[in-house]
Design an enzyme around this catalytic site. Structure first.
Site, PDB file in Angstrom:
ATOM      1  N   TYR A 157       0.824  -1.213   0.000  1.00  0.00           N
ATOM      2  CA  TYR A 157       0.000   0.000   0.000  1.00  0.00           C
ATOM      3  C   TYR A 157       0.860   1.266   0.000  1.00  0.00           C
ATOM      4  O   TYR A 157       0.362   2.351  -0.295  1.00  0.00           O
ATOM      5  CB  TYR A 157      -0.956   0.022   1.200  1.00  0.00           C
ATOM      6  CG  TYR A 157      -2.118  -0.957   1.085  1.00  0.00           C
ATOM      7  CD1 TYR A 157      -2.127  -1.958   0.123  1.00  0.00           C
ATOM      8  CD2 TYR A 157      -3.215  -0.871   1.934  1.00  0.00           C
ATOM      9  CE1 TYR A 157      -3.177  -2.857   0.021  1.00  0.00           C
ATOM     10  CE2 TYR A 157      -4.276  -1.771   1.830  1.00  0.00           C
ATOM     11  CZ  TYR A 157      -4.247  -2.761   0.876  1.00  0.00           C
ATOM     12  OH  TYR A 157      -5.297  -3.652   0.773  1.00  0.00           O
ATOM     13  N   LYS A 210       2.892 -15.216   2.137  1.00  0.00           N
ATOM     14  CA  LYS A 210       2.816 -15.948   0.870  1.00  0.00           C
ATOM     15  C   LYS A 210       4.253 -16.289   0.499  1.00  0.00           C
ATOM     16  O   LYS A 210       4.761 -15.927  -0.569  1.00  0.00           O
ATOM     17  CB  LYS A 210       2.108 -15.082  -0.196  1.00  0.00           C
ATOM     18  CG  LYS A 210       1.770 -15.790  -1.482  1.00  0.00           C
ATOM     19  CD  LYS A 210       0.684 -16.850  -1.373  1.00  0.00           C
ATOM     20  CE  LYS A 210       0.524 -17.611  -2.681  1.00  0.00           C
ATOM     21  NZ  LYS A 210      -0.442 -18.735  -2.587  1.00  0.00           N
ATOM     22  N   ASP A 256      -3.699 -17.705   1.331  1.00  0.00           N
ATOM     23  CA  ASP A 256      -4.873 -18.334   0.702  1.00  0.00           C
ATOM     24  C   ASP A 256      -5.486 -19.368   1.640  1.00  0.00           C
ATOM     25  O   ASP A 256      -6.703 -19.426   1.834  1.00  0.00           O
ATOM     26  CB  ASP A 256      -4.513 -18.939  -0.679  1.00  0.00           C
ATOM     27  CG  ASP A 256      -3.228 -19.752  -0.679  1.00  0.00           C
ATOM     28  OD1 ASP A 256      -2.513 -19.771   0.355  1.00  0.00           O
ATOM     29  OD2 ASP A 256      -2.924 -20.380  -1.711  1.00  0.00           O
ATOM     30  N   ASP A 299      -5.739  -6.302   5.485  1.00  0.00           N
ATOM     31  CA  ASP A 299      -6.925  -5.586   5.021  1.00  0.00           C
ATOM     32  C   ASP A 299      -7.997  -6.592   4.611  1.00  0.00           C
ATOM     33  O   ASP A 299      -9.158  -6.512   5.023  1.00  0.00           O
ATOM     34  CB  ASP A 299      -6.519  -4.690   3.829  1.00  0.00           C
ATOM     35  CG  ASP A 299      -7.629  -3.767   3.377  1.00  0.00           C
ATOM     36  OD1 ASP A 299      -8.591  -3.553   4.139  1.00  0.00           O
ATOM     37  OD2 ASP A 299      -7.529  -3.252   2.247  1.00  0.00           O
ATOM     38  N   ASP A 328     -11.612  -8.041   6.953  1.00  0.00           N
ATOM     39  CA  ASP A 328     -13.015  -7.974   6.518  1.00  0.00           C
ATOM     40  C   ASP A 328     -13.658  -9.346   6.636  1.00  0.00           C
ATOM     41  O   ASP A 328     -14.807  -9.479   7.055  1.00  0.00           O
ATOM     42  CB  ASP A 328     -13.122  -7.514   5.047  1.00  0.00           C
ATOM     43  CG  ASP A 328     -13.220  -5.999   4.913  1.00  0.00           C
ATOM     44  OD1 ASP A 328     -12.662  -5.285   5.775  1.00  0.00           O
ATOM     45  OD2 ASP A 328     -13.840  -5.522   3.941  1.00  0.00           O
TER      46      ASP A 328
END
Ligand code: IPM
Ligand code: MG
Length: 358
Positions: A140, A191, A223, A247, A251
């Site tokens: 980001y 990852k 994942d 992020d 959620d």
């Protein structure tokens, strides 16, 4: 005297923040706290007034404050603006300017809401996990970034996923310290089978773990972590991860609890100064209708009192008041099942204030 800067922002931001401010005023009166609030502009509201999503005046007030309470930013009105001056940039700028790298996103299922989750009650009942998201680095913020035109005339978008050792180390410390106060388990999400930046992430996590022999560290690819969150979320205590994965996963974790409208967050700097905000966004589709759930913002006030203002009794009182209103059966539309009558944003605020004063 402690100074709290209130930044309502956009969409449902102002309506949920005003309920949270009423709750703050109620605990200030009840516990005779020495807290002064002031207001500032951020996001689209700031763009409309000043042309910038994070004006200098807001930056100065934020730096002078002991804590910041934020609503939400963004909305379709500003979506066509250049990326560099979009409302979301205001949020990224304040996080970065204040060095708020440690983002705590607890996902707690209130037993009263077990049936509001889209997952089976047995999968989520008793859920209590904490996502520690790195908030001022990673893709980001990484440079270079942009959209460029290649020699063949085709355009190409690019971003940089970058983490330094010190950035990884300090967020690891936040996660391990949090785990020491909980169930002493940290799952680091990366990852590392594809991204070098997260190979280093994993290595540093292992290094920091040596300072916390009581904490059990595990690693999970992002994942799989997304899958495990909906398959068996109670396996997690603390999850620590980078900005983008955090992020997304937060959620997902929020929804396990019935509604993203319930979850507060804290974003802390090295010294414990913090900004507090609901993890949901500005929900422009329901803005101004007095239907949004103010509880995530009200619970953010509790986190602010606990982490930045050292007022633990007041924090506990707010959390107990929220439990009390849920026990009374009050539900905003997002947490009401189809047989339940939904109450308004202001009615929910009234009920929390009343429970505090009861
Ligand atoms: C969040 C939000 C923000 C983020 C957006 C609004 C920039 O989604 O706080 O999770 O991506 O960090
Ligand atoms: Mg988000």
């Amino acid at each position: 005297m402690k100074k709290v800067l209130v930044l309502p922002g956009d969409g449902i931001g102002p309506e949920i923040v005003s309920q949270a401010e009423r709750v703050l005023a109620a605990v200030v009166a009840k516990f005779d706290l020495d807290i002064e609030t002031s207001h500032g502009l951020i996001g689209g509201a700031a763009i409309d007034a000043t042309g910038k999503p994070y004006p200098e005046a807001t930056d100065a007030a934020a730096k002078a404050a002991d804590a910041i309470l934020l609503g939400a930013v963004g909305g379709p009105k500003w979506d066509a603006l250049d990326m560099a001056i979009r409302p979301e940039k205001g949020l990224l700028a304040i996080r970065s300017q204040l060095g708020l790298f440690g983002n705590l996103r607890p996902a707690l299922l209130y037993p009263q809401l077990a049936s509001a989750s889209t997952l089976k009650p047995e999968v989520v009942s008793g859920l209590d996990l904490l996502i520690v998201r790195e908030l001022t680095g990673g893709i980001y913020f990484g440079q270079p970034r942009g959209i460029r035109t290649l020699e063949n005339g085709e355009r190409e978008g690019f971003n940089t996923y970058v983490y330094s050792e010190s950035e990884i180390r300090r967020i690891a410390v936040v996660a391990f310290e949090a785990a020491m106060k909980r169930d002493k388990r940290v799952c680091s999400v990366d990852k590392a089978n594809v991204l070098e930046a997260t190979v280093l992430w994993r290595e540093i996590m292992e290094e920091v773990a040596k300072d916390y022999p009581e904490v059990e560290l595990s690693h999970m690819y992002v994942d799989n972590a997304a899958m495990q969150l909906v398959r068996a979320p109670k396996q997690f205590d603390v999850m620590v991860t980078g900005n983008m994965f955090g992020d997304i996963l937060s959620d997902c974790a929020a929804m396990l609890t019935g509604s993203i409208g319930m979850l507060p967050s804290a974003s802390l700097d090295q010294a414990g100064k913090g900004m507090y905000e609901p993890i949901h966004g500005s929900a422009p589709d329901i803005a101004g209708q007095n239907v949004a759930n103010p509880l995530a913002t009200i619970l953010s006030v509790a986190m602010m009192l606990r982490y930045s203002l050292g007022e633990l009794a007041a924090a506990d009182a707010i959390e107990q008041a929220v439990v009390a209103v849920l026990d009374q059966g009050l539900r905003t539309a997002d947490i009401a099942t189809k047989d339940e009558q939904a109450v308004s944003t202001t009615a929910m605020g009234d009920a929390v204030v009343a429970a505090l004063n009861a």
